[in-house]
Write a protein that holds these residues in place. Sequence first.
Motif, PDB file in Angstrom:
ATOM      1  N   PRO A   1      50.567  63.829  58.868  1.00 20.32           N
ATOM      2  CA  PRO A   1      51.065  62.867  59.867  1.00 20.32           C
ATOM      3  C   PRO A   1      49.957  61.913  60.310  1.00 20.32           C
ATOM      4  CG  PRO A   1      51.808  65.090  60.381  1.00 20.32           C
ATOM      5  CD  PRO A   1      50.819  65.216  59.260  1.00 20.32           C
ATOM      6  N   ARG A   2      50.313  60.665  60.504  1.00 23.00           N
ATOM      7  CA  ARG A   2      49.321  59.668  60.909  1.00 23.00           C
ATOM      8  C   ARG A   2      48.771  60.020  62.289  1.00 23.00           C
ATOM      9  NH1 ARG A   2      51.444  53.659  59.998  1.00 23.00           N
ATOM     10  NH2 ARG A   2      49.257  53.292  60.549  1.00 23.00           N
ATOM     11  N   SER A   3      47.467  59.920  62.414  1.00 27.20           N
ATOM     12  CA  SER A   3      46.815  60.293  63.663  1.00 27.20           C
ATOM     13  C   SER A   3      45.461  59.610  63.752  1.00 27.20           C
ATOM     14  CB  SER A   3      46.641  61.813  63.741  1.00 27.20           C
ATOM     15  OG  SER A   3      45.871  62.182  64.863  1.00 27.20           O
ATOM     16  N   LYS A   4      45.011  59.361  64.978  1.00 30.80           N
ATOM     17  CA  LYS A   4      43.670  58.827  65.187  1.00 30.80           C
ATOM     18  C   LYS A   4      42.611  59.921  65.068  1.00 30.80           C
ATOM     19  CE  LYS A   4      45.130  55.129  68.328  1.00 30.80           C
ATOM     20  NZ  LYS A   4      44.999  54.581  69.705  1.00 30.80           N
ATOM     21  N   ALA A   5      43.056  61.169  65.105  1.00 29.45           N
ATOM     22  CA  ALA A   5      42.122  62.290  65.056  1.00 29.45           C
ATOM     23  C   ALA A   5      41.448  62.357  63.685  1.00 29.45           C
ATOM     24  CB  ALA A   5      42.852  63.599  65.334  1.00 29.45           C
ATOM     25  N   PRO A   6      40.192  62.816  63.624  1.00 34.12           N
ATOM     26  CA  PRO A   6      39.531  62.995  62.327  1.00 34.12           C
ATOM     27  C   PRO A   6      40.199  64.126  61.549  1.00 34.12           C
ATOM     28  CG  PRO A   6      38.226  63.967  64.072  1.00 34.12           C
ATOM     29  CD  PRO A   6      39.336  63.226  64.747  1.00 34.12           C
ATOM     30  N   LEU A   7      39.946  64.180  60.253  1.00 33.71           N
ATOM     31  CA  LEU A   7      40.527  65.246  59.446  1.00 33.71           C
ATOM     32  C   LEU A   7      40.021  66.603  59.921  1.00 33.71           C
ATOM     33  CD1 LEU A   7      42.242  66.149  57.014  1.00 33.71           C
ATOM     34  CD2 LEU A   7      40.176  65.914  55.601  1.00 33.71           C
ATOM     35  N   CYS A   8      38.731  66.722  60.134  1.00 37.90           N
ATOM     36  CA  CYS A   8      38.119  67.983  60.571  1.00 37.90           C
ATOM     37  C   CYS A   8      37.305  67.730  61.830  1.00 37.90           C
ATOM     38  CB  CYS A   8      37.187  68.549  59.491  1.00 37.90           C
ATOM     39  SG  CYS A   8      37.947  68.782  57.887  1.00 37.90           S
ATOM     40  N   ARG A   9      37.490  68.587  62.816  1.00 41.40           N
ATOM     41  CA  ARG A   9      36.690  68.469  64.039  1.00 41.40           C
ATOM     42  C   ARG A   9      36.369  69.863  64.561  1.00 41.40           C
ATOM     43  NH1 ARG A   9      37.563  68.364  69.472  1.00 41.40           N
ATOM     44  NH2 ARG A   9      39.831  68.359  69.272  1.00 41.40           N
ATOM     45  N   ALA A  10      35.092  70.100  64.828  1.00 37.70           N
ATOM     46  CA  ALA A  10      34.661  71.379  65.393  1.00 37.70           C
ATOM     47  C   ALA A  10      34.954  71.379  66.889  1.00 37.70           C
ATOM     48  CB  ALA A  10      33.172  71.587  65.149  1.00 37.70           C
ATOM     49  N   CYS A  11      35.543  72.464  67.373  1.00 36.33           N
ATOM     50  CA  CYS A  11      35.923  72.558  68.783  1.00 36.33           C
ATOM     51  C   CYS A  11      35.370  73.871  69.345  1.00 36.33           C
ATOM     52  CB  CYS A  11      37.446  72.528  68.906  1.00 36.33           C
ATOM     53  SG  CYS A  11      38.080  72.629  70.585  1.00 36.33           S
ATOM     54  N   LEU A  12      34.668  73.790  70.468  1.00 37.06           N
ATOM     55  CA  LEU A  12      34.110  74.987  71.080  1.00 37.06           C
ATOM     56  C   LEU A  12      35.214  75.794  71.744  1.00 37.06           C
ATOM     57  CD1 LEU A  12      31.647  76.687  71.893  1.00 37.06           C
ATOM     58  CD2 LEU A  12      31.475  75.276  73.956  1.00 37.06           C
ATOM     59  N   ASP A  13      35.344  77.043  71.344  1.00 33.53           N
ATOM     60  CA  ASP A  13      36.379  77.926  71.872  1.00 33.53           C
ATOM     61  C   ASP A  13      35.913  78.526  73.199  1.00 33.53           C
ATOM     62  OD1 ASP A  13      38.927  79.581  70.490  1.00 33.53           O
ATOM     63  OD2 ASP A  13      37.902  80.631  72.121  1.00 33.53           O
ATOM     64  N   TRP A  14      36.680  78.315  74.281  1.00 31.31           N
ATOM     65  CA  TRP A  14      36.211  78.732  75.605  1.00 31.31           C
ATOM     66  C   TRP A  14      36.169  80.246  75.763  1.00 31.31           C
ATOM     67  CZ3 TRP A  14      39.358  81.825  78.439  1.00 31.31           C
ATOM     68  CH2 TRP A  14      40.739  81.752  78.245  1.00 31.31           C
ATOM     69  N   SER A  15      37.033  80.982  75.048  1.00 31.17           N
ATOM     70  CA  SER A  15      37.046  82.439  75.221  1.00 31.17           C
ATOM     71  C   SER A  15      36.067  83.132  74.291  1.00 31.17           C
ATOM     72  CB  SER A  15      38.462  82.990  75.017  1.00 31.17           C
ATOM     73  OG  SER A  15      38.962  82.680  73.730  1.00 31.17           O
ATOM     74  N   ALA A  16      35.990  82.692  73.047  1.00 26.97           N
ATOM     75  CA  ALA A  16      35.084  83.318  72.077  1.00 26.97           C
ATOM     76  C   ALA A  16      33.673  82.753  72.154  1.00 26.97           C
ATOM     77  CB  ALA A  16      35.635  83.143  70.664  1.00 26.97           C
TER      78      ALA A  16
ATOM     79  N   ASN B   1      47.206  71.633  69.463  1.00 28.33           N
ATOM     80  CA  ASN B   1      47.906  71.599  68.181  1.00 28.33           C
ATOM     81  C   ASN B   1      47.176  72.359  67.081  1.00 28.33           C
ATOM     82  OD1 ASN B   1      45.764  69.933  67.541  1.00 28.33           O
ATOM     83  ND2 ASN B   1      46.942  68.037  67.613  1.00 28.33           N
ATOM     84  N   HIS B   2      46.203  73.193  67.462  1.00 25.53           N
ATOM     85  CA  HIS B   2      45.470  73.950  66.456  1.00 25.53           C
ATOM     86  C   HIS B   2      45.253  75.387  66.942  1.00 25.53           C
ATOM     87  CE1 HIS B   2      42.483  71.827  68.991  1.00 25.53           C
ATOM     88  NE2 HIS B   2      41.854  72.988  68.964  1.00 25.53           N
ATOM     89  N   LEU B   3      44.801  76.229  66.033  1.00 30.86           N
ATOM     90  CA  LEU B   3      44.640  77.651  66.323  1.00 30.86           C
ATOM     91  C   LEU B   3      43.301  77.913  66.998  1.00 30.86           C
ATOM     92  CD1 LEU B   3      45.859  80.527  65.980  1.00 30.86           C
ATOM     93  CD2 LEU B   3      44.607  80.660  63.802  1.00 30.86           C
ATOM     94  N   ALA B   4      43.355  78.616  68.135  1.00 32.64           N
ATOM     95  CA  ALA B   4      42.146  78.960  68.880  1.00 32.64           C
ATOM     96  C   ALA B   4      42.122  80.457  69.142  1.00 32.64           C
ATOM     97  CB  ALA B   4      42.099  78.176  70.195  1.00 32.64           C
ATOM     98  N   GLY B   5      41.088  80.909  69.820  1.00 29.27           N
ATOM     99  CA  GLY B   5      40.916  82.331  70.068  1.00 29.27           C
ATOM    100  C   GLY B   5      40.177  82.989  68.912  1.00 29.27           C
ATOM    101  N   ASP B   6      40.138  84.317  68.929  1.00 32.35           N
ATOM    102  CA  ASP B   6      39.384  85.045  67.906  1.00 32.35           C
ATOM    103  C   ASP B   6      39.858  84.731  66.493  1.00 32.35           C
ATOM    104  OD1 ASP B   6      37.972  86.227  69.948  1.00 32.35           O
ATOM    105  OD2 ASP B   6      39.166  88.058  69.971  1.00 32.35           O
ATOM    106  N   MET B   7      41.185  84.564  66.322  1.00 35.16           N
ATOM    107  CA  MET B   7      41.719  84.277  64.990  1.00 35.16           C
ATOM    108  C   MET B   7      41.279  82.886  64.529  1.00 35.16           C
ATOM    109  SD  MET B   7      43.491  87.033  64.157  1.00 35.16           S
ATOM    110  CE  MET B   7      44.916  86.799  63.111  1.00 35.16           C
ATOM    111  N   GLY B   8      41.283  81.915  65.443  1.00 37.88           N
ATOM    112  CA  GLY B   8      40.846  80.572  65.094  1.00 37.88           C
ATOM    113  C   GLY B   8      39.375  80.534  64.730  1.00 37.88           C
ATOM    114  N   VAL B   9      38.561  81.278  65.474  1.00 35.99           N
ATOM    115  CA  VAL B   9      37.123  81.346  65.188  1.00 35.99           C
ATOM    116  C   VAL B   9      36.889  82.001  63.829  1.00 35.99           C
ATOM    117  CG1 VAL B   9      34.956  82.448  65.899  1.00 35.99           C
ATOM    118  CG2 VAL B   9      36.390  81.287  67.593  1.00 35.99           C
ATOM    119  N   HIS B  10      37.654  83.071  63.533  1.00 29.21           N
ATOM    120  CA  HIS B  10      37.522  83.743  62.239  1.00 29.21           C
ATOM    121  C   HIS B  10      37.865  82.775  61.104  1.00 29.21           C
ATOM    122  CE1 HIS B  10      37.784  87.053  59.273  1.00 29.21           C
ATOM    123  NE2 HIS B  10      38.765  86.310  58.776  1.00 29.21           N
TER     124      HIS B  10
END
Length: 226
Positions: free
Chosen positions: A163-178, A115-124
Motif C-alpha cells: 500500500p502506498r505510504s510515506k513511511a519508509p520500507l524498513c524502520r527501527a522502532c524502540l520497543d517500550w516494554s522490551a 500497524n506493526h508487531l511489538a513486544g517480545d515477539m516483535g523484538v524476536h
Amino acid sequence: MKEGPDFTRVAALIGDPARANILTALMSGKALTASELAAEAGVSAQTASAHLAKLRDGTLVAERKQGRHKYFRLASDEVAQVLEALMGLAAGSGHLRTRTGPKDQAMREARACYNHLAGDMGVHMFRSMRQNGHLIGPEDALRLSETGSEFVKSLGIDLENLPRSKAPLCRACLDWSARDTHLAGQLGRALLNQILSLGWAVKNADSRVVIFSKTGKSAFFETFRP
C-alpha cells in the motif's frame, strides 16, 4: 518560542491524560467511535467529544463518518511514530503506568504498535531478521537485503505492490516494554498483516494485544529462527 515550529501546542495536546489515553487506544490501528474512546479515556461522552475536536483540529486524529457513526483514527504514520518515541522515552525514564492482570503480560509478549508487531515477539522477529542478514545497515538507515527480499516474498508478501505510504520500507522502532528494537515501516505493517492472514495470531478486540495460537507460535519461531 519566537521562530520555528510550535511544538508546544502539539505537546499540550498529547500531554493531557485523557487525550493521551485516547491516542494510546488508537495505536491499535483500529478506527474507534467517540463512545469507545470515552471508555478508554475514563471520561464522559461529552468530554471525549471535546477532546477529539481538539485532537482533530491539531491534526493528530482524523474523523470519518460511516452511516450514523463517526470513527476516529490517528491522522498519519508520523503521529504514530511520535507516540512510539514518547512511549520509549517514558519507559526509559521509568515513567510507567501499570495495570495489574493478565493483559499486562500479554501486552509485553505481543501487541499491535499502530500497524506493526511489538513486544517480545516483535523484538524476536527483528533480531532474527538481523542475524540472518535480511535486514542490514545501521538502525537509522535500515534496509532490506537481497536475501531479505527473497525471504519476505517466500512468506507471501508482494514488495512491489505494498500500500502506498510515506513511511519508509524498513524502520527501527524502540520497543517500550522490551527496551529493544522491533520493526516498523511498510515492511513491519506487511509482516503483521501476513501473520494475521496466515492465522498464526489474532488481534484482541478489546486491546492492542496480539494473541498467537500454539501452532501459530510454533510456525512463527520456525520461520524467524535465530
